[in-house]
Write a protein that holds these residues in place. Structure first.
Motif, mmCIF file in Angstrom:
data_model
loop_
_atom_site.group_PDB
_atom_site.id
_atom_site.type_symbol
_atom_site.label_atom_id
_atom_site.label_comp_id
_atom_site.label_asym_id
_atom_site.label_seq_id
_atom_site.Cartn_x
_atom_site.Cartn_y
_atom_site.Cartn_z
ATOM 1 N N MET A 60 -10.600 -8.752 7.176
ATOM 2 C CA MET A 60 -11.734 -7.880 7.004
ATOM 3 C C MET A 60 -11.513 -6.623 7.843
ATOM 4 S SD MET A 60 -15.631 -8.511 8.446
ATOM 5 C CE MET A 60 -15.966 -9.878 7.411
ATOM 6 N N ARG A 61 -11.751 -5.470 7.192
ATOM 7 C CA ARG A 61 -11.663 -4.186 7.893
ATOM 8 C C ARG A 61 -13.034 -3.536 7.918
ATOM 9 N NH1 ARG A 61 -7.236 -1.779 9.401
ATOM 10 N NH2 ARG A 61 -8.017 0.312 9.047
ATOM 11 N N VAL A 62 -13.306 -2.798 8.973
ATOM 12 C CA VAL A 62 -14.589 -2.133 9.114
ATOM 13 C C VAL A 62 -14.370 -0.656 9.421
ATOM 14 C CG1 VAL A 62 -14.836 -2.678 11.587
ATOM 15 C CG2 VAL A 62 -16.863 -2.267 10.210
ATOM 16 N N THR A 63 -15.221 0.176 8.835
ATOM 17 C CA THR A 63 -15.172 1.614 9.097
ATOM 18 C C THR A 63 -16.601 2.125 9.291
ATOM 19 O OG1 THR A 63 -15.259 2.144 6.738
ATOM 20 C CG2 THR A 63 -13.067 2.019 7.742
ATOM 21 N N VAL A 64 -16.694 3.265 9.979
ATOM 22 C CA VAL A 64 -17.980 3.944 10.160
ATOM 23 C C VAL A 64 -17.853 5.322 9.532
ATOM 24 C CG1 VAL A 64 -19.596 4.924 11.827
ATOM 25 C CG2 VAL A 64 -18.559 2.707 12.279
ATOM 26 N N ASP A 65 -18.792 5.662 8.673
ATOM 27 C CA ASP A 65 -18.831 6.977 8.041
ATOM 28 C C ASP A 65 -19.422 7.968 9.035
ATOM 29 O OD1 ASP A 65 -19.494 9.276 6.594
ATOM 30 O OD2 ASP A 65 -20.058 8.162 4.801
ATOM 31 N N ASP A 66 -18.578 8.851 9.535
ATOM 32 C CA ASP A 66 -18.993 9.823 10.551
ATOM 33 C C ASP A 66 -20.103 10.750 10.058
ATOM 34 O OD1 ASP A 66 -17.081 8.755 12.244
ATOM 35 O OD2 ASP A 66 -15.578 10.263 11.738
ATOM 36 N N ASP A 67 -20.139 10.997 8.759
ATOM 37 C CA ASP A 67 -21.160 11.883 8.210
ATOM 38 C C ASP A 67 -22.531 11.218 8.138
ATOM 39 O OD1 ASP A 67 -19.332 13.964 7.848
ATOM 40 O OD2 ASP A 67 -18.794 13.262 5.836
ATOM 41 N N ARG A 68 -22.559 9.905 8.081
ATOM 42 C CA ARG A 68 -23.838 9.182 7.977
ATOM 43 C C ARG A 68 -24.357 8.693 9.316
ATOM 44 N NH1 ARG A 68 -24.213 5.651 2.609
ATOM 45 N NH2 ARG A 68 -26.372 6.192 2.962
ATOM 46 N N CYS A 69 -23.455 8.389 10.247
ATOM 47 C CA CYS A 69 -23.857 7.840 11.546
ATOM 48 C C CYS A 69 -24.702 8.858 12.309
ATOM 49 C CB CYS A 69 -22.625 7.462 12.360
ATOM 50 S SG CYS A 69 -23.042 6.800 13.990
ATOM 51 N N ARG A 70 -25.788 8.379 12.894
ATOM 52 C CA ARG A 70 -26.667 9.231 13.698
ATOM 53 C C ARG A 70 -26.724 8.772 15.156
ATOM 54 N NH1 ARG A 70 -25.432 12.242 10.595
ATOM 55 N NH2 ARG A 70 -26.559 12.929 8.760
ATOM 56 N N GLY A 71 -25.869 7.814 15.502
ATOM 57 C CA GLY A 71 -25.749 7.403 16.898
ATOM 58 C C GLY A 71 -26.871 6.522 17.410
ATOM 59 N N HIS A 72 -27.478 5.735 16.539
ATOM 60 C CA HIS A 72 -28.542 4.828 16.981
ATOM 61 C C HIS A 72 -28.014 3.750 17.936
ATOM 62 C CE1 HIS A 72 -31.465 6.521 14.209
ATOM 63 N NE2 HIS A 72 -30.551 6.450 13.251
ATOM 64 N N GLY A 73 -26.759 3.359 17.763
ATOM 65 C CA GLY A 73 -26.142 2.385 18.663
ATOM 66 C C GLY A 73 -26.460 0.935 18.366
ATOM 67 N N VAL A 74 -27.076 0.671 17.231
ATOM 68 C CA VAL A 74 -27.419 -0.705 16.874
ATOM 69 C C VAL A 74 -26.153 -1.552 16.765
ATOM 70 C CG1 VAL A 74 -28.477 -2.185 15.112
ATOM 71 C CG2 VAL A 74 -29.544 -0.008 15.727
ATOM 72 N N CYS A 75 -25.139 -1.022 16.134
ATOM 73 C CA CYS A 75 -23.889 -1.768 15.961
ATOM 74 C C CYS A 75 -23.258 -2.101 17.320
ATOM 75 C CB CYS A 75 -22.907 -0.997 15.089
ATOM 76 S SG CYS A 75 -22.511 0.663 15.678
ATOM 77 N N ALA B 291 -11.519 -12.758 13.525
ATOM 78 C CA ALA B 291 -12.350 -13.771 12.871
ATOM 79 C C ALA B 291 -13.572 -14.146 13.699
ATOM 80 C CB ALA B 291 -11.511 -15.013 12.574
ATOM 81 N N GLU B 292 -13.438 -14.198 14.998
ATOM 82 C CA GLU B 292 -14.558 -14.618 15.840
ATOM 83 C C GLU B 292 -15.695 -13.593 15.889
ATOM 84 O OE1 GLU B 292 -11.445 -12.965 18.818
ATOM 85 O OE2 GLU B 292 -11.422 -14.160 16.976
ATOM 86 N N HIS B 293 -15.459 -12.376 15.399
ATOM 87 C CA HIS B 293 -16.494 -11.332 15.406
ATOM 88 C C HIS B 293 -17.003 -10.985 14.006
ATOM 89 C CE1 HIS B 293 -15.844 -10.879 19.616
ATOM 90 N NE2 HIS B 293 -14.592 -10.505 19.453
ATOM 91 N N GLU B 294 -16.521 -11.671 12.985
ATOM 92 C CA GLU B 294 -16.912 -11.341 11.609
ATOM 93 C C GLU B 294 -18.421 -11.440 11.383
ATOM 94 O OE1 GLU B 294 -14.541 -13.571 8.851
ATOM 95 O OE2 GLU B 294 -12.741 -12.384 9.289
ATOM 96 N N ASN B 295 -19.049 -12.482 11.883
ATOM 97 C CA ASN B 295 -20.491 -12.636 11.675
ATOM 98 C C ASN B 295 -21.269 -11.524 12.366
ATOM 99 O OD1 ASN B 295 -20.218 -14.912 10.080
ATOM 100 N ND2 ASN B 295 -20.450 -16.329 11.795
ATOM 101 N N SER B 296 -20.868 -11.158 13.565
ATOM 102 C CA SER B 296 -21.548 -10.082 14.298
ATOM 103 C C SER B 296 -21.366 -8.740 13.591
ATOM 104 C CB SER B 296 -21.010 -9.974 15.725
ATOM 105 O OG SER B 296 -21.295 -11.134 16.447
ATOM 106 N N VAL B 297 -20.185 -8.510 13.047
ATOM 107 C CA VAL B 297 -19.939 -7.258 12.328
ATOM 108 C C VAL B 297 -20.776 -7.213 11.053
ATOM 109 C CG1 VAL B 297 -18.207 -5.924 11.074
ATOM 110 C CG2 VAL B 297 -17.675 -6.842 13.333
ATOM 111 N N ARG B 298 -20.881 -8.316 10.354
ATOM 112 C CA ARG B 298 -21.745 -8.358 9.166
ATOM 113 C C ARG B 298 -23.197 -8.055 9.545
ATOM 114 N NH1 ARG B 298 -18.312 -12.825 7.649
ATOM 115 N NH2 ARG B 298 -17.102 -12.235 5.823
#
Length: 62
Positions: free
Chosen positions: A1-16, A41-48
Motif C-alpha cells: 500500500m502506498r500513500v500520498t498527500v495532495d499538496d493542493d488540497r491539504c490545508r494543514g489540519h494535522g488530523v493525519c 503493514a503495522e500502520h495500514e489501519n491507522s493510515v486508512r
C-alpha cells in the motif's frame, strides 16, 4: 500500500499526523507530508483511518 498527500488540497489540519505520526508529519510550511510512502503493514489501519478522517480528502491510497 502506498500513500500520498495532495499538496493542493491539504490545508494543514494535522488530523493525519495525530492519527499516524509514524507515516505523516507537518512540513515547515504547516502542511502534511508523507514520511513513509510505502506504508508498513503495522500502520495500514491507522493510515486508512487518516484517509477517512482527512477533512479535505487530500490523502490517497494506491
Amino acid at each position: 500500500m502506498r500513500v500520498t498527500v495532495d499538496d493542493d488540497r491539504c490545508r494543514g489540519h494535522g488530523v493525519c499526523c495525530a492519527i499516524c505520526p509514524e507515516v505523516f508529519a507537518l512540513s515547515d510550511d504547516g502542511y502534511a507530508e508523507v514520511l513513509t510512502p510505502d506504508v508498513p503493514a503495522e500502520h495500514e489501519n491507522s493510515v486508512r483511518e487518516a484517509v477517512e478522517s482527512c477533512p479535505e480528502h487530500a490523502i490517497t491510497l494506491s
